[in-house]
Write an enzyme that holds these catalytic residues in place. Structure first.
Site, PDB file in Angstrom:
ATOM      1  N   GLU A   1      65.300  10.573  45.282  1.00 35.05           N
ATOM      2  CA  GLU A   1      65.549  11.960  44.998  1.00 35.05           C
ATOM      3  C   GLU A   1      64.184  12.673  44.320  1.00 35.05           C
ATOM      4  O   GLU A   1      64.021  13.919  44.396  1.00 35.05           O
ATOM      5  CB  GLU A   1      66.731  11.926  43.805  1.00 35.05           C
ATOM      6  CG  GLU A   1      66.195  11.349  42.422  1.00 35.05           C
ATOM      7  CD  GLU A   1      66.364   9.832  42.374  1.00 35.05           C
ATOM      8  OE1 GLU A   1      66.641   9.193  43.545  1.00 35.05           O
ATOM      9  OE2 GLU A   1      66.351   9.298  41.463  1.00 35.05           O
TER      10      GLU A   1
ATOM     11  N   THR B   1      61.307  38.911  19.689  1.00 37.82           N
ATOM     12  CA  THR B   1      59.837  38.742  20.375  1.00 37.82           C
ATOM     13  C   THR B   1      58.648  38.987  19.836  1.00 37.82           C
ATOM     14  O   THR B   1      57.555  38.374  19.773  1.00 37.82           O
ATOM     15  CB  THR B   1      59.879  39.496  21.584  1.00 37.82           C
ATOM     16  OG1 THR B   1      61.323  39.023  22.474  1.00 37.82           O
ATOM     17  CG2 THR B   1      58.773  39.737  22.468  1.00 37.82           C
ATOM     18  N   GLN B   2      58.764  40.233  19.021  1.00 45.26           N
ATOM     19  CA  GLN B   2      57.604  40.791  18.162  1.00 45.26           C
ATOM     20  C   GLN B   2      57.304  39.700  17.386  1.00 45.26           C
ATOM     21  O   GLN B   2      55.942  39.388  16.894  1.00 45.26           O
ATOM     22  CB  GLN B   2      57.857  42.038  17.340  1.00 45.26           C
ATOM     23  CG  GLN B   2      58.407  43.168  18.129  1.00 45.26           C
ATOM     24  CD  GLN B   2      58.783  44.297  17.296  1.00 45.26           C
ATOM     25  OE1 GLN B   2      58.255  44.736  16.219  1.00 45.26           O
ATOM     26  NE2 GLN B   2      59.823  45.057  17.722  1.00 45.26           N
TER      27      GLN B   2
ATOM     28  N   ILE C   1      55.621  22.306  14.345  1.00 46.08           N
ATOM     29  CA  ILE C   1      54.311  21.649  13.561  1.00 46.08           C
ATOM     30  C   ILE C   1      53.520  20.761  14.725  1.00 46.08           C
ATOM     31  O   ILE C   1      52.359  20.665  14.714  1.00 46.08           O
ATOM     32  CB  ILE C   1      54.940  20.461  12.565  1.00 46.08           C
ATOM     33  CG1 ILE C   1      55.427  21.607  11.361  1.00 46.08           C
ATOM     34  CG2 ILE C   1      53.837  19.684  11.688  1.00 46.08           C
ATOM     35  CD1 ILE C   1      55.936  20.819  10.126  1.00 46.08           C
TER      36      ILE C   1
ATOM     37  N   CYS D   1      68.777   2.604  43.202  1.00 48.59           N
ATOM     38  CA  CYS D   1      68.135   1.764  42.409  1.00 48.59           C
ATOM     39  C   CYS D   1      69.362   0.777  41.747  1.00 48.59           C
ATOM     40  O   CYS D   1      69.828  -0.058  42.380  1.00 48.59           O
ATOM     41  CB  CYS D   1      67.416   2.399  41.167  1.00 48.59           C
ATOM     42  SG  CYS D   1      66.039   1.422  40.595  1.00 48.59           S
ATOM     43  N   LEU D   2      69.994   1.309  40.432  1.00 49.52           N
ATOM     44  CA  LEU D   2      70.896   0.202  39.820  1.00 49.52           C
ATOM     45  C   LEU D   2      72.098   0.391  40.974  1.00 49.52           C
ATOM     46  O   LEU D   2      72.938  -0.505  40.983  1.00 49.52           O
ATOM     47  CB  LEU D   2      71.481   0.708  38.575  1.00 49.52           C
ATOM     48  CG  LEU D   2      72.502  -0.070  37.894  1.00 49.52           C
ATOM     49  CD1 LEU D   2      71.733  -1.514  37.506  1.00 49.52           C
ATOM     50  CD2 LEU D   2      72.967   0.497  36.690  1.00 49.52           C
TER      51      LEU D   2
ATOM     52  N   SER E   1      64.433  26.043  25.587  1.00 50.98           N
ATOM     53  CA  SER E   1      65.353  26.099  26.857  1.00 50.98           C
ATOM     54  C   SER E   1      65.230  27.228  27.215  1.00 50.98           C
ATOM     55  O   SER E   1      66.262  27.649  27.915  1.00 50.98           O
ATOM     56  CB  SER E   1      66.650  25.395  26.348  1.00 50.98           C
ATOM     57  OG  SER E   1      66.693  24.464  25.715  1.00 50.98           O
ATOM     58  N   LEU E   2      64.162  28.164  27.380  1.00 49.11           N
ATOM     59  CA  LEU E   2      64.099  29.275  28.001  1.00 49.11           C
ATOM     60  C   LEU E   2      63.850  29.150  29.403  1.00 49.11           C
ATOM     61  O   LEU E   2      63.765  30.105  30.274  1.00 49.11           O
ATOM     62  CB  LEU E   2      63.162  30.208  27.271  1.00 49.11           C
ATOM     63  CG  LEU E   2      63.515  30.942  26.033  1.00 49.11           C
ATOM     64  CD1 LEU E   2      62.608  31.687  25.569  1.00 49.11           C
ATOM     65  CD2 LEU E   2      65.069  31.752  26.147  1.00 49.11           C
TER      66      LEU E   2
ATOM     67  N   HIS F   1      63.817   5.665  44.319  1.00 50.22           N
ATOM     68  CA  HIS F   1      64.355   6.934  43.829  1.00 50.22           C
ATOM     69  C   HIS F   1      63.970   8.057  44.925  1.00 50.22           C
ATOM     70  O   HIS F   1      62.850   8.686  44.905  1.00 50.22           O
ATOM     71  CB  HIS F   1      63.982   7.246  42.574  1.00 50.22           C
ATOM     72  CG  HIS F   1      64.607   6.466  41.457  1.00 50.22           C
ATOM     73  ND1 HIS F   1      65.781   6.588  40.896  1.00 50.22           N
ATOM     74  CD2 HIS F   1      63.992   5.529  40.780  1.00 50.22           C
ATOM     75  CE1 HIS F   1      65.914   5.679  40.074  1.00 50.22           C
ATOM     76  NE2 HIS F   1      64.971   4.813  40.090  1.00 50.22           N
TER      77      HIS F   1
ATOM     78  N   LYS G   1      60.696  27.672  30.650  1.00 51.67           N
ATOM     79  CA  LYS G   1      59.355  27.683  30.958  1.00 51.67           C
ATOM     80  C   LYS G   1      58.922  26.880  32.065  1.00 51.67           C
ATOM     81  O   LYS G   1      58.048  27.355  32.906  1.00 51.67           O
ATOM     82  CB  LYS G   1      58.550  27.017  29.830  1.00 51.67           C
ATOM     83  CG  LYS G   1      58.467  27.911  28.343  1.00 51.67           C
ATOM     84  CD  LYS G   1      57.435  27.507  27.651  1.00 51.67           C
ATOM     85  CE  LYS G   1      57.499  25.933  27.078  1.00 51.67           C
ATOM     86  NZ  LYS G   1      58.561  25.593  26.059  1.00 51.67           N
TER      87      LYS G   1
ATOM     88  N   LYS H   1      58.493  49.586  24.378  1.00 51.87           N
ATOM     89  CA  LYS H   1      58.525  49.155  22.837  1.00 51.87           C
ATOM     90  C   LYS H   1      57.908  47.753  22.753  1.00 51.87           C
ATOM     91  O   LYS H   1      57.024  47.660  21.772  1.00 51.87           O
ATOM     92  CB  LYS H   1      59.986  49.102  22.273  1.00 51.87           C
ATOM     93  CG  LYS H   1      60.079  48.963  20.754  1.00 51.87           C
ATOM     94  CD  LYS H   1      61.543  49.333  20.362  1.00 51.87           C
ATOM     95  CE  LYS H   1      61.663  48.686  18.919  1.00 51.87           C
ATOM     96  NZ  LYS H   1      63.073  48.943  18.732  1.00 51.87           N
TER      97      LYS H   1
HETATM   98  N1  GLN Z   1      68.038  -1.476  35.420  1.00 50.28           N
HETATM   99  C1  GLN Z   1      67.952  -1.640  36.592  1.00 50.28           C
HETATM  100  C2  GLN Z   1      66.368  -2.469  36.772  1.00 50.28           C
HETATM  101  O1  GLN Z   1      65.486  -2.187  35.953  1.00 50.28           O
HETATM  102  C3  GLN Z   1      67.766  -0.539  37.444  1.00 50.28           C
HETATM  103  C4  GLN Z   1      66.955   0.621  37.136  1.00 50.28           C
HETATM  104  C5  GLN Z   1      67.140   2.080  37.587  1.00 50.28           C
HETATM  105  O2  GLN Z   1      68.443   2.188  38.180  1.00 50.28           O
HETATM  106  N2  GLN Z   1      66.456   2.803  37.657  1.00 50.28           N
HETATM  107  O3  GLN Z   1      66.194  -2.801  37.858  1.00 50.28           O
END
Ligand code: GLN
Length: 547
Positions: free
Chosen positions: A521, A190-191, A147, A380-381, A14-15, A519, A17, A222
């Site tokens: 976003e 770090t070393q 690993i 979506c949902l 969680s640095l 989506h 990257k 250093k």
């Molecule tokens: N569960 C819902 C579906 O499969 C919505 C999926 C979601 O929101 N990405 O249609």
């Protein structure tokens, strides 16, 4: 000639990257170079599609339908380069390809080993699309010493040996812990991390050192001495107020210069940072604040909705307001009046999700937003919940629900206004699925086009009637109830081009109520906020002005 930058991490996870890689990509772009970013993840899942967002954060979906690591979201947000399914790979995928080949007899009876068979497969992955870009940035997930990550480290070592000198650069991120009792930053971890890396044959060219305190010159010297890197290649990385400050912050401490020097480029143009200066200005000079409630299930973990949070930030930047996101657990008011939990927000967003848990609360949140005139964005949902809500409370279908819930419980309890889609068209071929199919990679995934109604609110927001957005779902709103719902004011304003699949619904007599099956976003960028998020935040800003 494509230069490869390999980004590895040590000391702790969680640095950042992913963020560092993305910011470096943006800086190289600002200097006029083309870039592509890739992520190599050591876990054994074939892809993150089946991993819990609690554990692994959001699944980022690419245009070509790959379910990938959320770091690819950072890459896209910083560079604007659309990721492809060949930009993300896991040990699981590598091993499964090797084993498939073994079963097919491709190895002609040879004994299959990590070196060379697994490492060759990784090197083949690294070479995909080689020469398409000036710089290929490849981030190795996890930390040195894990690993599962060993074959990846071995593969990048071999890969760099096979290329001409100076074509590959190794950049290693570490942490300098601060010991309060001693009042000192410690360089020993770090070393050790560098020692670990060198023991597997990789000598880092550049060290990026995360620190909460200013790193004194003495300590930098250093680190340079003990880790065998040049002083200019010890790059400090301090905490930032906003991730979008990273490109300029890294430029100021010389990261892009160090990388260019490492690959022997001495005549690079100075970077044009106008885009990032504007982004910073918008973040630091917001003229107010809006409060947005995200009503969801995975509210414990912000990473589960990473892209939504970022897209809201971008929407805020476009409107010069700060967006304060507050996470509301949909389960707390399932059997209660949601008002006390939802009053006072300037907008409500119900994000994507899977399974029935929490859905009654999400339906209530949609109802609250619709009845109170609060801007609502259902993703979506979140769109499916808005449709179920309208079916129940406007169209009088009291038992409206989603087939997803019945499939989960094994009982027939709902009239499915949202049903399981079994056949659809992708490009020019048909895709078929059964309910019992494997969970991995069996959804409607990736970019699909939609046609928007002329004159609809969404057409106005997008400024066009043809759009393309990314999908990740199994269930769809049933057009059977379209007329009934439209009579009640819930308009199906965006449909798949064949008219079969509802893509967008919007409430006619509401200040801002939109549900989208895709989506949005995933495509928003700080320098190019997504139109829906931009307008959603604008609507929230209007509400906040009213109160
Ligand atoms: N569960 C819902 C579906 O499969 C919505 C999926 C979601 O929101 N990405 O249609």
């Amino acid at each position: 000639m494509t230069r490869y930058i390999f980004i590895t991490g040590g000391v702790v996870s969680s640095l950042g990257k992913g963020l560092t890689s993305a910011a470096l990509g943006a800086l190289l772009q600002a200097r006029g170079y083309s870039v592509r970013l890739r992520k190599l993840d050591p876990y054994l899942n074939v892809d993150p599609g089946t991993m819990s967002p609690f554990e692994h954060g959001e699944v980022f979906v690419t245009d070509d339908g790959a379910e990938t690591d959320l770091d690819l979201g950072h890459y896209e947000r910083f560079t604007g380069v659309a990721a492809r399914n060949t930009d993300s790979v896991s040990s699981g995928r590598i091993y499964s390809t090797v084993l498939e080949k073994e079963r097919r007899g491709d190895y002609l009876g040879k004994t299959i080993q990590v070196i060379p068979h697994v490492t060759n497969e990784i090197k083949d992955f690294l070479s995909i699309g080689e020469d398409e870009v000036d710089f290929m940035l490849c981030e190795i997930g996890g930390t040195v010493g894990d690993i599962e990550a060993l074959p990846f480290f071995e593969a990048i070592r071999q890969f760099s040996q096979e290329k001409p000198r100076g074509q590959c650069v190794f950049m290693h991120l570490t942490l300098l812990p601060f010991l309060a009792a001693a009042g000192e930053l410690k360089t020993k971890p770090t070393q050790h991390s560098v020692k670990e890396l060198r023991s597997i044959g990789i000598a880092p060219d550049i060290l990026v050192c995360r620190s909460e305190h200013k790193i004194p010159e003495k300590e930098r010297a250093k680190i340079a001495l003990f880790c065998n890197v040049r002083l200019d290649d010890v790059i400090p990385a301090y905490d930032l107020k906003s991730i979008y400050e990273a490109p300029i912050a890294y430029h100021n401490v010389g990261l892009d210069r160090a990388v260019l020097a490492a690959v022997g480029i001495t005549d690079a143009p100075e970077p044009d940072l106008t885009r990032w200066i504007d982004v910073e200005d918008r973040i630091h000079n917001a003229e107010g604040q809006v409060r947005v409630a995200i009503v969801g299930k995975y509210t414990q973990l912000e990473d589960a909705y990473k892209s939504i949070k970022e897209a809201l930030t971008h929407g805020g930047m476009a409107n010069r307001v700060k967006v304060k996101v507050e996470w509301v657990d949909a389960e707390i008011f399932e059997n209660d009046d949601p008002s006390p939990y939802l009053e006072g927000y300037d907008a409500i967003l119900v994000p994507g999700g899977f399974g029935e848990r929490g859905t009654e609360g999400k339906i209530k949140a949609a109802q609250f937003a619709r009845e109170r005139g609060v801007p609502y964005l259902g993703i979506c949902l979140g769109m499916q919940m808005a449709v179920i809500e309208a079916a129940r409370n406007l169209a009088g279908m009291k038992d409206a629900g989603s087939e997803e819930f019945d499939h989960e419980s094994g009982e027939k309890r709902f009239t499915p206004v949202v049903y399981h889609l079994k056949e659809w068209v992708q490009g020019n071929h048909k895709v078929s699925r059964k309910v019992g199919d494997d969970k991995g990679g069996t959804m409607r995934l990736g970019a699909y086009s939609a046609s928007l109604n002329e004159g609809s609110r969404v057409a106005e927001i997008y400024g066009t009637t043809q759009i393309e957005e990314r999908h990740r779902h199994r269930y769809e709103v049933d057009t059977k109830y379209r007329e009934k719902l439209e009579e009640q004011g819930l308009v199906f304003s965006g449909m798949s081009p064949d008219g079969r699949l509802p893509e967008i619904v919007e409430c006619k007599d509401h200040p801002w109520f939109i549900g989208v099956q895709f989506h949005p976003e995933l495509k928003s960028k700080p320098f190019e906020p997504h139109p829906l998020f931009k307008d959603f935040v604008r609507a929230a800003k209007d509400v906040s002005r009213l109160v």
